[in-house]
Write an enzyme that holds these catalytic residues in place. Structure first.
Site, PDB file in Angstrom:
ATOM      1  N   ASP A  32       4.894   2.412  -0.285  1.00  0.00           N
ATOM      2  CA  ASP A  32       3.928   1.344  -0.566  1.00  0.00           C
ATOM      3  C   ASP A  32       2.664   1.475   0.280  1.00  0.00           C
ATOM      4  O   ASP A  32       2.629   2.182   1.293  1.00  0.00           O
ATOM      5  CB  ASP A  32       4.566  -0.017  -0.256  1.00  0.00           C
ATOM      6  N   HIS A  58       6.912   2.808   3.535  1.00  0.00           N
ATOM      7  CA  HIS A  58       5.458   2.649   3.471  1.00  0.00           C
ATOM      8  C   HIS A  58       4.806   3.958   3.898  1.00  0.00           C
ATOM      9  O   HIS A  58       5.319   4.643   4.784  1.00  0.00           O
ATOM     10  CB  HIS A  58       5.000   1.517   4.397  1.00  0.00           C
TER      11      HIS A  58
END
Ligand SMILES: [Zn+2]
Length: 283
Positions: free
Chosen positions: A94, A239
């Site tokens: 992400d 992430h």
């Protein structure tokens, strides 16, 4: 004769008693057109027992469905994992792209020959177009992660749709396809927003394994968070885009070991479209 008088007196008395009773009952009823103060006084005089947990208007406050409720209600649109029948899992990253951690993650994925899914933020695409080009060139899948990482349920309908549409356009500039997968920032989404996304043929892709890498953990902790919870069909959240003050080196350092362990266990690493059998044209 006397008997008749007695009967008449009894009838009259009972009628009077009835009238008195009626008057009392009427006094206890709240007339619809009674003034508020008057109605309040009449209610206070009521001998009706109170409801133990309070009036319905107090207890039954409308509350939105939780994310778990929404997931159950919109099972085909709101997805946390793939089928457990296939020995496959999807790595997802992400908040991409950034120019610090995303290139390092891409280096590892390239070296290991792994295809992943990057949920990209629109204004970061604008900031780092070269990194987006690299993600696409190296065969990874892109999903929408809003334009500026807004907490979507707080937005108006118009602002929410703008976040989605603007980022879709940016993604399509680089990929040639409009993504039909979206991951809402923080995983947060409202029921109305799910309904609109469903009407647009989009799938909301959350996760069922969270590396918690955003907490600034050690690589060992990230590795454990993933490997202790992963199972066939898992969608794993990492992430690869850090903002100011965010350190994602734990994911960069844990990733090679996670990939190796999964492969040693006979697990195939695929992108989200492949895991879910979604029809997303990829280049
Ligand atoms: Zn995010």
């Amino acid at each position: 004769m006397r008997f008749r008088w007695i009967v008449i007196c009894l009838v009259v008395l009972s009628l009077c008693a009835g009238c008195a009773q009626n008057t009392k009952q009427k006094a206890q009823q709240v007339k619809p057109n009674a003034k508020p103060e008057q109605a309040k006084i009449l209610q206070n005089e009521s001998t009706t027992p109170n409801l133990a947990d309070g009036p319905e208007k107090v207890v039954r406050k409308p509350h939105p469905l939780s994310l778990a409720d929404l997931r159950k209600k919109y099972r085909s649109t709101f997805i946390l994992n793939g089928p457990s029948s296939k020995r496959e899992v999807a790595l997802t990253f992400d908040d991409a792209p950034d120019d610090q951690f995303t290139p390092l993650v891409l280096d590892i994925l390239k070296r290991e020959g792994v295809q992943a899914t990057f949920f990209v933020v629109g204004n970061r695409i604008e900031a780092h177009p070269e990194i987006v080009k690299r993600i696409v060139r190296e065969g990874h899948l892109l999903g929408n992660h809003s334009y500026n990482h807004a907490n979507l349920p707080k937005l108006s309908d118009a602002d929410f749709r703008e976040q989605v549409i603007r980022t879709d356009r940016l993604i399509s500039e680089y990929t040639g396809y409009t993504p039909n997968i979206i991951r809402p920032p923080y995983g947060n989404i409202s029921e109305g927003q799910i309904q609109w996304l469903a009407s647009q043929g989009k799938k909301i892709i959350n996760w069922n394994v969270d590396s918690l890498d955003w907490k600034g953990l050690t690589p060992q902790e990230v590795e454990t968070n993933v490997l202790a919870h992963v199972k066939p069909g898992s969608i794993i959240l990492h992430h690869s885009g850090g903002g100011k003050g965010e350190d994602l080196s734990c994911t960069v350092n844990a990733l090679p070991k996670i990939i190796k362990q999964l492969r040693d266990d006979g697990v195939k690493l695929v992108n989200v479209a492949e895991l879910l059998d979604l029809n997303i044209p990829t280049k």
